[in-house]
Design a protein around this motif. Structure first.
Motif, PDB file in Angstrom:
ATOM      1  N   ASP A  11      31.725  39.341  51.494  1.00 50.52           N
ATOM      2  CA  ASP A  11      32.534  40.324  51.256  1.00 50.52           C
ATOM      3  C   ASP A  11      33.123  40.268  49.601  1.00 50.52           C
ATOM      4  O   ASP A  11      33.175  41.033  48.755  1.00 50.52           O
ATOM      5  N   ILE A  12      33.733  38.821  49.485  1.00 50.22           N
ATOM      6  CA  ILE A  12      34.603  38.527  48.458  1.00 50.22           C
ATOM      7  C   ILE A  12      34.010  37.801  47.544  1.00 50.22           C
ATOM      8  O   ILE A  12      33.189  36.685  47.814  1.00 50.22           O
ATOM      9  N   VAL A  13      34.293  37.998  46.245  1.00 50.89           N
ATOM     10  CA  VAL A  13      33.741  37.172  45.010  1.00 50.89           C
ATOM     11  C   VAL A  13      35.203  36.710  44.052  1.00 50.89           C
ATOM     12  O   VAL A  13      36.179  37.501  43.965  1.00 50.89           O
ATOM     13  N   LEU A  14      35.245  35.361  43.964  1.00 47.87           N
ATOM     14  CA  LEU A  14      36.361  35.000  43.120  1.00 47.87           C
ATOM     15  C   LEU A  14      35.923  34.410  41.592  1.00 47.87           C
ATOM     16  O   LEU A  14      35.067  33.692  41.583  1.00 47.87           O
ATOM     17  N   HIS A  15      36.520  34.999  40.570  1.00 45.60           N
ATOM     18  CA  HIS A  15      36.118  34.948  39.282  1.00 45.60           C
ATOM     19  C   HIS A  15      37.160  33.946  38.639  1.00 45.60           C
ATOM     20  O   HIS A  15      38.304  34.142  39.151  1.00 45.60           O
ATOM     21  N   PHE A  16      36.890  33.051  37.701  1.00 47.38           N
ATOM     22  CA  PHE A  16      38.075  32.338  36.758  1.00 47.38           C
ATOM     23  C   PHE A  16      37.390  32.516  35.323  1.00 47.38           C
ATOM     24  O   PHE A  16      36.560  32.054  35.160  1.00 47.38           O
ATOM     25  N   GLN A  17      38.517  32.846  34.615  1.00 44.55           N
ATOM     26  CA  GLN A  17      38.191  32.641  33.244  1.00 44.55           C
ATOM     27  C   GLN A  17      39.111  32.113  32.586  1.00 44.55           C
ATOM     28  O   GLN A  17      40.490  32.455  32.308  1.00 44.55           O
ATOM     29  N   LYS A  18      39.009  30.855  31.922  1.00 43.47           N
ATOM     30  CA  LYS A  18      39.882  29.969  31.174  1.00 43.47           C
ATOM     31  C   LYS A  18      40.393  30.371  30.043  1.00 43.47           C
ATOM     32  O   LYS A  18      39.639  30.904  29.126  1.00 43.47           O
ATOM     33  N   ILE A  25      46.953  35.199  35.299  1.00 42.89           N
ATOM     34  CA  ILE A  25      46.974  36.474  36.038  1.00 42.89           C
ATOM     35  C   ILE A  25      45.955  36.793  36.836  1.00 42.89           C
ATOM     36  O   ILE A  25      44.911  35.867  36.839  1.00 42.89           O
ATOM     37  N   VAL A  26      46.263  37.294  37.725  1.00 43.16           N
ATOM     38  CA  VAL A  26      45.255  37.811  39.272  1.00 43.16           C
ATOM     39  C   VAL A  26      45.154  38.931  39.479  1.00 43.16           C
ATOM     40  O   VAL A  26      46.396  39.690  39.471  1.00 43.16           O
ATOM     41  N   THR A  27      44.004  39.403  39.025  1.00 41.85           N
ATOM     42  CA  THR A  27      43.593  40.827  39.436  1.00 41.85           C
ATOM     43  C   THR A  27      42.720  41.092  40.597  1.00 41.85           C
ATOM     44  O   THR A  27      42.027  40.187  41.136  1.00 41.85           O
ATOM     45  N   PHE A  28      42.995  42.349  41.018  1.00 44.95           N
ATOM     46  CA  PHE A  28      41.930  42.996  42.156  1.00 44.95           C
ATOM     47  C   PHE A  28      41.545  44.081  41.529  1.00 44.95           C
ATOM     48  O   PHE A  28      41.975  44.958  41.207  1.00 44.95           O
ATOM     49  N   GLU A  29      40.127  44.110  41.828  1.00 42.35           N
ATOM     50  CA  GLU A  29      39.257  45.308  41.319  1.00 42.35           C
ATOM     51  C   GLU A  29      39.518  46.634  42.507  1.00 42.35           C
ATOM     52  O   GLU A  29      39.747  46.303  43.413  1.00 42.35           O
ATOM     53  N   SER A  30      39.396  47.766  41.680  1.00 44.10           N
ATOM     54  CA  SER A  30      39.623  48.860  42.211  1.00 44.10           C
ATOM     55  C   SER A  30      38.271  49.407  43.319  1.00 44.10           C
ATOM     56  O   SER A  30      37.583  48.687  43.084  1.00 44.10           O
ATOM     57  N   VAL A  31      38.604  50.478  43.846  1.00 45.52           N
ATOM     58  CA  VAL A  31      37.378  50.815  44.574  1.00 45.52           C
ATOM     59  C   VAL A  31      36.423  51.351  43.839  1.00 45.52           C
ATOM     60  O   VAL A  31      36.561  51.818  43.002  1.00 45.52           O
ATOM     61  N   ASN A  32      34.988  51.561  44.537  1.00 40.91           N
ATOM     62  CA  ASN A  32      33.883  52.214  43.768  1.00 40.91           C
ATOM     63  C   ASN A  32      33.508  51.181  42.630  1.00 40.91           C
ATOM     64  O   ASN A  32      32.617  51.867  41.682  1.00 40.91           O
ATOM     65  N   GLY A  35      29.469  47.474  43.359  1.00 40.74           N
ATOM     66  CA  GLY A  35      28.259  47.024  42.943  1.00 40.74           C
ATOM     67  C   GLY A  35      28.164  46.109  41.689  1.00 40.74           C
ATOM     68  O   GLY A  35      27.300  45.306  41.319  1.00 40.74           O
ATOM     69  N   GLU A  36      29.363  45.992  41.127  1.00 38.35           N
ATOM     70  CA  GLU A  36      29.702  45.091  40.019  1.00 38.35           C
ATOM     71  C   GLU A  36      30.616  43.674  40.503  1.00 38.35           C
ATOM     72  O   GLU A  36      31.198  43.157  39.355  1.00 38.35           O
ATOM     73  N   ALA A  37      30.560  43.713  41.692  1.00 42.76           N
ATOM     74  CA  ALA A  37      31.690  42.595  42.250  1.00 42.76           C
ATOM     75  C   ALA A  37      31.174  41.241  41.670  1.00 42.76           C
ATOM     76  O   ALA A  37      32.108  40.357  41.318  1.00 42.76           O
ATOM     77  N   GLU A  38      29.982  40.982  41.490  1.00 41.19           N
ATOM     78  CA  GLU A  38      29.541  39.581  40.905  1.00 41.19           C
ATOM     79  C   GLU A  38      29.359  39.681  39.402  1.00 41.19           C
ATOM     80  O   GLU A  38      29.571  38.568  38.776  1.00 41.19           O
ATOM     81  N   SER A  59      35.548  42.823  45.387  1.00 44.93           N
ATOM     82  CA  SER A  59      34.957  42.879  46.800  1.00 44.93           C
ATOM     83  C   SER A  59      33.797  43.802  46.765  1.00 44.93           C
ATOM     84  O   SER A  59      33.552  44.604  45.834  1.00 44.93           O
ATOM     85  N   LYS A  60      32.707  43.162  47.451  1.00 44.13           N
ATOM     86  CA  LYS A  60      31.638  43.876  47.736  1.00 44.13           C
ATOM     87  C   LYS A  60      31.491  45.005  48.582  1.00 44.13           C
ATOM     88  O   LYS A  60      30.403  45.694  48.937  1.00 44.13           O
ATOM     89  N   LYS A  61      32.617  45.352  49.297  1.00 48.83           N
ATOM     90  CA  LYS A  61      32.636  46.596  50.113  1.00 48.83           C
ATOM     91  C   LYS A  61      34.074  47.031  49.832  1.00 48.83           C
ATOM     92  O   LYS A  61      35.219  46.439  49.373  1.00 48.83           O
TER      93      LYS A  61
END
Length: 437
Positions: A11-18, A25-32, A35-38, A59-61
């Motif tokens: 379900d969940i993908v965790l990205h990190f950019q140094k 900053i910790v962000t959460f992606e919006s709905v729709n 398909g770009e979760a990864e 999130s993938k869902k």
């Protein structure tokens, strides 16, 4: 900067950019965006451009981050955020829900949430048709509570968007001391469209991080007031009700110095509607100044109130239809057509009118030569000379509008941009305005 995937679950993908900032900053992606979760995450590009440390949770869902995998993702997140004293959560819509829901778990010092949901469970709160479409992912107990809230929460919402306003108030009721609501008028639910961009991202994040003297509410308010797309929408809504005030604002020196206003100057629908409203209400001076300003912008890329400069006045008299678009003529189709004299598209050329008390000649500029229009054999055709055949009857109306009639009938326009020249009537929607600087 390279982005790493630290966790990639069902379900969940965790990205990190140094980055190089002293905050994260910790962000959460919006709905729709499932398909770009990864491949990406909310705020990736502006954070990269500004050199900010950022964790992106996707999130993938469309599950509003209600997943058992969040425990693992949050644990990995804390391994990084523990090194920072300033932690900012940021999200929009579903992502705004996630940014508030997990703000305490993340240890956020501040959170900016754009149009968040309190819950998507219908028994918790009202839902619109869009949110109801995700009811399969709703869970009992998903509503945001005071136990979820950490740090200072800033929620932007459009007060005219009923469901968003109810959800914002429900969240605020959970922790009134920690939640600050502020309005974002005129945006609807799509607030993100009016604050996007690396420069705006920088202003908001620096404010939340305490790096500027301006608080986040004023920062977002200033961004809103200077955003071309927002102002274009605002002026579009006001041009019919308050054409004089709209024109005065649009032509003011202060306004022409605002960044990103090309979107307003190139909004031809709004510009022609404002011209029509000014003429109908008798503001001839302002209508003339607006036309000249449009002419200058099209010719020179500058938008000024140059009414006093008579040398730059184009010697034209165009026709504005009832639906506030300009009358043109298609040489290819040998017929009247919708036209924009300031931003021509297709082969339609603007129709210019030469009139006397009861008659008028219609013409176009074809290869630098005036070419007249005349009714012939059931059509409107081009002729080279100004003859009696090319005369149209002018029927004047007390509002300052006119009807144009030939042996074929009255010229009229439809909302879809098509034009007819054979109406047997003289109806309201067949009235024309003469547009002249």
């Amino acid at each position: 900067m390279t982005s790493l995937i630290l966790f990639n679950g069902e379900d969940i993908v965790l990205h990190f950019q140094k980055g190089i900032s002293d905050f994260i900053i910790v962000t959460f992606e919006s709905v729709n965006k499932e398909g770009e979760a990864e491949s990406g995450f909310f705020g990736k590009k502006p954070a990269n451009k500004n050199g900010y440390n950022i964790i992106g949770i996707t999130s993938k869902k469309p599950n509003w981050y209600l997943s058992s995998e969040m425990e693992t993702a949050l644990s990995l997140c804390s391994n990084i955020t523990r090194d920072y004293s300033i932690i900012i959560c940021f999200g929009y819509s579903m992502g705004a829900y996630g940014s508030i829901k997990y703000s305490r778990s993340i240890g956020a010092t501040s959170t900016l949430a754009l149009a968040p949901q309190y819950s998507i469970l219908s028994s918790d709160c009202p839902l619109n048709d869009f949110l109801s479409g995700f009811s399969a992912f709703a869970q009992p107990g998903m509503a945001i509570t005071s136990a979820d809230i950490g740090g200072r929460i800033y929620i932007a919402h459009d007060p005219c968007e009923y469901v968003d306003t109810v959800h914002a108030n429900l969240i605020a009721a959970q922790a009134e001391h920690a939640v600050h609501l502020f309005p974002f008028f005129g945006a609807g639910h799509q607030i993100i469209d009016y604050v996007k961009g690396s420069e705006n991202f920088q202003k908001m994040m620096l404010s939340l991080a305490g790096k500027t003297k301006t608080d986040i509410v004023n920062v977002v308010s200033l961004i809103r007031r200077r955003q071309g797309s927002y102002l274009s929408k605002l002026f579009g809504a006001s041009c019919q009700k308050h054409p004089y005030l709209t024109a005065k604002a649009l032509l003011s020196k202060t306004f022409t110095e605002i960044d990103s206003v090309d979107e307003i100057y190139t909004n031809r629908t709004m510009q022609s509607a404002l011209t029509g409203a000014l003429l109908r209400q008798g503001y001839l001076f302002e209508a003339s100044a607006l036309i000249i300003s449009n002419y200058l912008y099209a010719r020179e890329g500058r938008y000024d109130n140059a009414f006093s400069d008579r040398d730059i006045r184009p010697s034209i008299h165009w026709m504005l239809t009832y639906h506030d678009w300009y009358l043109g003529y298609s040489v290819k189709n040998k017929a009247f057509a919708r036209c924009d004299p300031f931003c021509p598209q297709g082969d339609a050329l603007p129709v210019v009118i030469e009139q006397s008390a009861q008659t008028a000649y219609l013409m176009i500029d074809l290869l630098g030569r005036p070419t007249y229009l005349a009714p012939r054999s059931g059509r409107i055709v081009l002729i080279g000379n100004r003859s009696e055949e090319a005369q149209f009857e002018v029927v004047r109306h007390h509002e300052g509008t006119i009807f144009l009639r030939s042996p074929l009938g009255v010229i009229g326009a439809r909302p879809d941009g098509s034009v007819y020249a054979d109406s047997p009537n003289m109806m309201d929607w067949e009235k024309m305005l003469i547009v002249s600087p």
